[in-house]
Design an enzyme around this catalytic site. Sequence first.
Site, PDB file in Angstrom:
ATOM      1  CG  HIS A  53      -5.904  39.572   6.421  1.00 21.02           C
ATOM      2  ND1 HIS A  53      -6.186  40.912   6.351  1.00 21.02           N
ATOM      3  CD2 HIS A  53      -6.106  39.211   7.704  1.00 21.02           C
ATOM      4  CE1 HIS A  53      -6.543  41.360   7.558  1.00 21.02           C
ATOM      5  NE2 HIS A  53      -6.502  40.337   8.400  1.00 21.02           N
ATOM      6  CG  HIS A  57     -13.380  41.096  10.654  1.00 19.79           C
ATOM      7  ND1 HIS A  57     -13.353  42.381  11.138  1.00 19.79           N
ATOM      8  CD2 HIS A  57     -13.084  40.296  11.704  1.00 19.79           C
ATOM      9  CE1 HIS A  57     -13.035  42.368  12.432  1.00 19.79           C
ATOM     10  NE2 HIS A  57     -12.865  41.104  12.801  1.00 19.79           N
ATOM     11  CG  ASP A  87     -13.187  43.276  16.514  1.00 16.79           C
ATOM     12  OD1 ASP A  87     -12.747  42.793  17.556  1.00 16.79           O
ATOM     13  OD2 ASP A  87     -12.910  42.830  15.383  1.00 16.79           O
ATOM     14  NE  ARG A 113     -10.934  41.609   6.115  1.00 15.52           N
ATOM     15  CZ  ARG A 113     -10.571  41.767   7.383  1.00 15.52           C
ATOM     16  NH1 ARG A 113     -11.031  42.779   8.097  1.00 15.52           N
ATOM     17  NH2 ARG A 113      -9.718  40.949   7.940  1.00 15.52           N
ATOM     18  CG  ASP A 166     -11.764  37.638  15.056  1.00 18.11           C
ATOM     19  OD1 ASP A 166     -12.199  38.478  14.244  1.00 18.11           O
ATOM     20  OD2 ASP A 166     -10.773  37.854  15.783  1.00 18.11           O
TER      21      ASP A 166
END
Length: 430
Positions: free
Chosen positions: A310, A63, A153, A65, A306
Amino acid sequence: MSRILIRGGRIVDAGTEVDTMADLLLEDGKVVGQGVGLSEDGATVIEARGCWVTPGFIDLHTHLREPGQEYKEDIATGGRSAAAGGFTAIACMANTQPVNDDPATTDFIIDRAAHDSPVAVYPVAAATKGLEGKVMTEMSALVAAGARAFSDDGKTIMDSGVMRRVLEYSRLVEMPVITHAEDRTLVAGGVVNEGAVSTRLGLPGNPSLAEEIHISRDLMLARITGAHLHVAHVSTKGGVEQIRIARDHGIHVTAEVAPHHLTLTDEATLGFDTNAKVAPPLRSAEDRDACRAGLADGTIDCIATDHAPHAQHEKELDFREAPPGMIGFETAVGVTLDLVRSGELSPLEWVRRMSTAPARILRVPGGTLARGSVADVTIVDPERVYTYDPAKGFSKSRNSPWAGRTLTGRVTHTIVGGQLVYDVEQGILT
Ligand code: DOR
């Protein structure tokens, strides 16, 4: 003409089934030769004594972002973090803002990556518009724009009719569909694995059944459609068993497991550490061991991080509120070499799961050091010990359950298309 001679290393290449001491010569972005005592004429020499020289790692689940949540990560920082982790190519999921469900967004990601990322970036497009699980995306247009797979996902396609249609159309464009297999009605707000740990913490549990039932449904849909189903982040014993049986029945299924599901259990959440909150959750020791066994026997094809950045203020929330996910590029090698040290994987099989298998699943260049192939190369010192500090890493985020942990095994060099992009002593070089 650019030449790099990697000298004196152990070449571990699952693409050619080679595990031998030899030099490796790269020229103009291609692998041109292997052998002992190759001439260094005009070449930049990298000494690799004591190290493994492998095809560049390929991470098919990340990811980044961007667009939309650049305060967590962007394509530049994610790409740099990937390079430091030994990845020469990564696939990025569609749960950006806006969602990558139209060709303009796919185009933007590819364009941005070409300028900003030291590693190749392959967009995974959404399977349904807005990741809402209702209306299919326009797959042909997305593939024409450069999408390499389809996935919702982060969310699960709950409507079986929609998933059937997605799988049917994926055959026409010859792309895999990556399933995030968690039945939402069974997850029902669970934030840790359902079991003794969730009871002790007083937190709602997410049962392994949520994953197992969904993998089961998707395998049945893959069987009737003949499509290529790729199961993301397998975390349960029952999930591994079903994939094994499906393989035996000739269903076109591949699967990945994340470093955290191979090495951690739900006990890591006992101190309410939100950095150990992830979806699917860390499970029991029995589930973890089944994932390890499934990876070792080839039921699970590959390791995928994965990588899910964050921000600190988000992870400092109450456990129920904090978003799930952990960063993973820069720890993947040190964490997963545990399976080599334990004897569960040979170095060659480990390289297969980090590079050769994901290249084949995505059908992208790399995954081999065969003569004439792209010069994407990773050099790993399997004995190098270091204390991992995410603040010294390249991601914008620091949400790692391994912060402060001593890891053994580290990437020393990453070469993409014949260009040295990372050196452990000098950092990112582009
Ligand atoms: O833990 C997770 N975080 N699992 C997912 O499927 C999505 C990801 C994210 O995007 O943060």
